[in-house]
Design a protein around this motif. Structure first.
Motif, PDB file in Angstrom:
ATOM      1  N   ASP A 159      87.003  -3.567  24.932  1.00 53.47           N
ATOM      2  CA  ASP A 159      86.328  -2.778  25.978  1.00 53.47           C
ATOM      3  C   ASP A 159      87.086  -1.479  26.250  1.00 53.47           C
ATOM      4  N   GLU A 160      88.393  -1.607  26.325  1.00 49.76           N
ATOM      5  CA  GLU A 160      89.190  -0.412  26.604  1.00 49.76           C
ATOM      6  C   GLU A 160      89.091   0.595  25.466  1.00 49.76           C
ATOM      7  N   LEU A 161      89.140   0.085  24.240  1.00 51.56           N
ATOM      8  CA  LEU A 161      89.103   1.009  23.102  1.00 51.56           C
ATOM      9  C   LEU A 161      87.782   1.763  23.023  1.00 51.56           C
ATOM     10  N   TYR A 182      92.393  -1.154  34.663  1.00 56.52           N
ATOM     11  CA  TYR A 182      91.044  -1.517  34.227  1.00 56.52           C
ATOM     12  C   TYR A 182      90.979  -3.009  33.909  1.00 56.52           C
ATOM     13  N   GLN A 183      91.984  -3.507  33.193  1.00 54.80           N
ATOM     14  CA  GLN A 183      91.999  -4.937  32.832  1.00 54.80           C
ATOM     15  C   GLN A 183      92.139  -5.820  34.078  1.00 54.80           C
ATOM     16  N   LEU A 184      92.958  -5.346  35.001  1.00 55.03           N
ATOM     17  CA  LEU A 184      93.167  -6.111  36.228  1.00 55.03           C
ATOM     18  C   LEU A 184      91.849  -6.360  36.968  1.00 55.03           C
ATOM     19  N   GLU A 209      93.882  -3.657  16.766  1.00 57.40           N
ATOM     20  CA  GLU A 209      94.874  -4.442  16.024  1.00 57.40           C
ATOM     21  C   GLU A 209      96.071  -4.691  16.933  1.00 57.40           C
ATOM     22  N   ASN A 210      96.692  -5.843  16.756  1.00 57.81           N
ATOM     23  CA  ASN A 210      97.892  -6.151  17.524  1.00 57.81           C
ATOM     24  C   ASN A 210      99.034  -5.249  17.033  1.00 57.81           C
ATOM     25  N   TYR A 211      99.789  -4.681  17.982  1.00 59.12           N
ATOM     26  CA  TYR A 211     100.843  -3.748  17.547  1.00 59.12           C
ATOM     27  C   TYR A 211     101.937  -4.428  16.742  1.00 59.12           C
ATOM     28  N   ARG A 212     101.972  -5.769  16.808  1.00 52.93           N
ATOM     29  CA  ARG A 212     103.004  -6.451  16.016  1.00 52.93           C
ATOM     30  C   ARG A 212     102.748  -6.264  14.506  1.00 52.93           C
ATOM     31  N   PHE A 264     105.274   2.323  23.486  1.00 47.31           N
ATOM     32  CA  PHE A 264     104.751   1.050  23.987  1.00 47.31           C
ATOM     33  C   PHE A 264     104.671   1.187  25.505  1.00 47.31           C
ATOM     34  N   ASP A 265     103.468   1.056  26.057  1.00 45.51           N
ATOM     35  CA  ASP A 265     103.301   1.085  27.522  1.00 45.51           C
ATOM     36  C   ASP A 265     102.848  -0.337  27.871  1.00 45.51           C
ATOM     37  N   LEU A 266     103.793  -1.165  28.285  1.00 44.52           N
ATOM     38  CA  LEU A 266     103.547  -2.613  28.330  1.00 44.52           C
ATOM     39  C   LEU A 266     102.698  -3.057  29.527  1.00 44.52           C
ATOM     40  N   GLY A 267     102.332  -4.323  29.479  1.00 44.54           N
ATOM     41  CA  GLY A 267     101.613  -4.919  30.614  1.00 44.54           C
ATOM     42  C   GLY A 267     100.120  -4.681  30.550  1.00 44.54           C
ATOM     43  N   LEU A 268      99.536  -4.706  31.718  1.00 43.30           N
ATOM     44  CA  LEU A 268      98.085  -4.614  31.862  1.00 43.30           C
ATOM     45  C   LEU A 268      97.686  -3.243  32.363  1.00 43.30           C
ATOM     46  N   GLY A 273      95.177   1.431  25.278  1.00 40.14           N
ATOM     47  CA  GLY A 273      94.424   1.199  26.514  1.00 40.14           C
ATOM     48  C   GLY A 273      93.262   2.167  26.621  1.00 40.14           C
ATOM     49  N   LEU A 274      93.244   2.947  27.704  1.00 43.81           N
ATOM     50  CA  LEU A 274      92.159   3.908  27.902  1.00 43.81           C
ATOM     51  C   LEU A 274      92.535   5.296  27.391  1.00 43.81           C
ATOM     52  N   GLY A 275      93.678   5.352  26.732  1.00 38.94           N
ATOM     53  CA  GLY A 275      94.067   6.602  26.072  1.00 38.94           C
ATOM     54  C   GLY A 275      94.701   7.641  26.975  1.00 38.94           C
ATOM     55  N   GLY A 276      95.240   7.241  28.095  1.00 39.23           N
ATOM     56  CA  GLY A 276      95.816   8.196  29.052  1.00 39.23           C
ATOM     57  C   GLY A 276      96.963   9.013  28.471  1.00 39.23           C
ATOM     58  N   HIS A 277      97.941   8.342  27.879  1.00 39.08           N
ATOM     59  CA  HIS A 277      99.074   9.068  27.298  1.00 39.08           C
ATOM     60  C   HIS A 277      98.618   9.882  26.083  1.00 39.08           C
ATOM     61  N   SER A 278      97.807   9.238  25.235  1.00 36.63           N
ATOM     62  CA  SER A 278      97.343   9.923  24.023  1.00 36.63           C
ATOM     63  C   SER A 278      96.589  11.205  24.373  1.00 36.63           C
ATOM     64  N   PHE A 310      96.748   1.825  18.861  1.00 34.76           N
ATOM     65  CA  PHE A 310      96.487   0.396  18.692  1.00 34.76           C
ATOM     66  C   PHE A 310      96.130  -0.211  20.037  1.00 34.76           C
ATOM     67  N   ASP A 311      95.238  -1.169  20.031  1.00 37.89           N
ATOM     68  CA  ASP A 311      95.066  -2.035  21.198  1.00 37.89           C
ATOM     69  C   ASP A 311      94.254  -3.249  20.751  1.00 37.89           C
ATOM     70  N   VAL A 312      94.368  -4.330  21.526  1.00 37.21           N
ATOM     71  CA  VAL A 312      93.609  -5.538  21.182  1.00 37.21           C
ATOM     72  C   VAL A 312      92.372  -5.680  22.060  1.00 37.21           C
TER      73      VAL A 312
HETATM   74  C1  LIG Z   1      99.472  -0.489  30.511  1.00 34.20           C
HETATM   75  S1  LIG Z   1      98.171  -0.598  29.372  1.00 34.20           S
HETATM   76  C2  LIG Z   1      98.269   0.902  28.488  1.00 34.20           C
HETATM   77  C3  LIG Z   1      97.610   2.044  29.165  1.00 34.20           C
HETATM   78  C4  LIG Z   1      97.569   3.339  28.360  1.00 34.20           C
HETATM   79  N1  LIG Z   1      98.877   3.868  28.110  1.00 34.20           N
HETATM   80  C5  LIG Z   1      96.731   4.356  29.070  1.00 34.20           C
HETATM   81  O1  LIG Z   1      97.245   5.359  29.564  1.00 34.20           O
HETATM   82  O2  LIG Z   1      95.513   4.151  29.173  1.00 34.20           O
HETATM   83  C6  LIG Z   1      98.764  -1.726  28.192  1.00 34.20           C
HETATM   84  C7  LIG Z   1      97.814  -1.984  27.042  1.00 34.20           C
HETATM   85  O3  LIG Z   1      98.484  -2.726  26.031  1.00 34.20           O
HETATM   86  C8  LIG Z   1      97.546  -3.542  25.382  1.00 34.20           C
HETATM   87  N2  LIG Z   1      98.280  -4.564  24.646  1.00 34.20           N
HETATM   88  C9  LIG Z   1      99.007  -5.574  25.141  1.00 34.20           C
HETATM   89  N3  LIG Z   1      99.572  -6.286  24.156  1.00 34.20           N
HETATM   90  C10 LIG Z   1      99.192  -5.695  22.990  1.00 34.20           C
HETATM   91  C11 LIG Z   1      99.472  -5.950  21.628  1.00 34.20           C
HETATM   92  N4  LIG Z   1     100.262  -6.966  21.258  1.00 34.20           N
HETATM   93  N5  LIG Z   1      98.932  -5.140  20.700  1.00 34.20           N
HETATM   94  C12 LIG Z   1      98.147  -4.088  21.064  1.00 34.20           C
HETATM   95  N6  LIG Z   1      97.861  -3.792  22.350  1.00 34.20           N
HETATM   96  C13 LIG Z   1      98.381  -4.581  23.305  1.00 34.20           C
HETATM   97  C14 LIG Z   1      96.687  -4.045  26.522  1.00 34.20           C
HETATM   98  O4  LIG Z   1      95.447  -4.499  26.070  1.00 34.20           O
HETATM   99  C15 LIG Z   1      96.595  -2.804  27.412  1.00 34.20           C
HETATM  100  O5  LIG Z   1      95.459  -2.070  27.110  1.00 34.20           O
END
Ligand SMILES: C[S@@+](CC[C@H](N)C(=O)[O-])C[C@H]1O[C@@H](n2cnc3c(N)ncnc32)[C@H](O)[C@@H]1O
Length: 289
Positions: A57-59, A107-109, A78-81, A100-104, A32-37, A52-54
């Motif tokens: 804009d966020e990256l 910023y995306q919202l 890249e997709n984390y899968r 894995f920090d799931l959901g949206l 996402g926006l790199g908060g945890h990192s 990783f992120d897909v």
């Molecule tokens: C809750 S946000 C993460 C926020 C991040 N931890 C931070 O502090 O900024 C979830 C992120 O997961 C990404 N995401 C969702 N599915 C993904 C996937 N399959 N592969 C990579 N990223 C994915 C979304 O685009 C979103 O940026």
């Protein structure tokens, strides 16, 4: 600036449970926006983070924000899968911890991609704009049975059939194009109206379908297990019961993992007061045995 775009949840709990002085490589599967990192890189100066992120804009924002850490950060769109293969390509075989920090993200919202019914926006809902299927396609093209199935499976929506019928009925006369149109259809169709907006679960279910969230999570967890060192940790922050169930079952049934905490870790009252989005967050942690 960062606080306004997205406030990361359960940061202390994540760091406490996943990272220590011996950690060398940390994978942020949902950067996402790199908060945890950011917090991990700031506190542990030996750690390398692969994010990783897909969402492009966020990256871009994450890159700028984390540039002070130089070559301790690798960012992959890249997709984390596919994380095992992607890591191999940059010469990394095994890692110490994966989050894995799931959901949206918040910023995306607000990204005008149709994730929220607070504004009237085109029904897109793609996190990865390289993908073809949008929410518009799901809402206007899926057969009734498939709509019912995704509403039930992705969000435990009790009135799935009524909602799906209302959607199919409306699109006979007009394609459903925007978030407000969809929200109004659902609002009218639902008999039970609780405290949250009646369209909340429908939006969640459709977003999960568009982004194949269930499938990705299951594959992501399998991939994560493959690349985790012995005694390495996986942490998953989920925001609703469908995601949490998948994680709980996976941690229970995967023989190479041992759950670290029986019950999920939830935010302290203070965090919820500061960041209401955190109220539904649950962190589960497992260790590779
Ligand atoms: C809750 S946000 C993460 C926020 C991040 N931890 C931070 O502090 O900024 C979830 C992120 O997961 C990404 N995401 C969702 N599915 C993904 C996937 N399959 N592969 C990579 N990223 C994915 C979304 O685009 C979103 O940026």
């Amino acid at each position: 600036m960062d606080e306004v775009l997205h406030v990361p949840v359960l940061v202390e709990e994540t760091i406490c449970n996943l990272v220590d002085e011996k950690t060398e490589v940390f994978v942020d599967a949902t950067m996402g926006l790199g908060g945890h990192s950011y917090e991990i890189l700031r506190r542990f100066d030996r750690i390398k983070v692969v994010g990783f992120d897909v969402d492009e804009d966020e990256l871009e924002i994450a890159k700028e924000r984390l540039k002070e850490f130089g070559n301790r950060v690798f960012i992959l769109r890249e997709n984390y899968r596919n994380m095992a293969n992607a890591l191999q390509k940059i010469g990394i075989q095994m890692v110490d911890a994966i989050l894995f920090d799931l959901g949206l993200s918040s910023y995306q919202l607000r990204s005008k991609r149709g994730f929220s019914f607070q504004e009237d926006e085109f029904l897109d809902m793609r996190m990865d704009i390289r993908e073809e299927v949008t929410a518009y396609d799901v809402v206007n093209r899926y057969p009734l049975t498939k709509l019912v199935e995704i509403l039930r499976n992705n969000s435990d929506e009790n009135e799935a059939l009524r909602i799906a019928k209302a959607i199919v009925n409306r699109r006979k006369t007009k394609y459903i194009e925007t978030t407000r149109e969809l929200a109004e259809i659902v609002e009218k169709a639902k008999r039970k109206k609780g405290r949250v907006h009646p369209a909340t679960l429908t939006f969640q279910a459709i977003r999960m379908e568009v982004n194949r969230e269930v499938e990705n999570l299951k594959m992501g967890l399998v991939n994560a297990c493959r690349i985790l060192k012995k005694r390495g940790k996986i942490g998953v922050i989920s925001f609703h019961s469908v995601e949490d169930r998948i994680v709980k079952e996976f941690f229970k049934n995967e023989s190479s993992l041992k759950p670290v905490t029986k019950k999920p870790i939830t935010p302290e009252r203070e965090e919820i007061l500061k960041n209401p989005r955190s109220r539904s967050a649950k962190l589960r942690v497992a260790e590779k045995v």
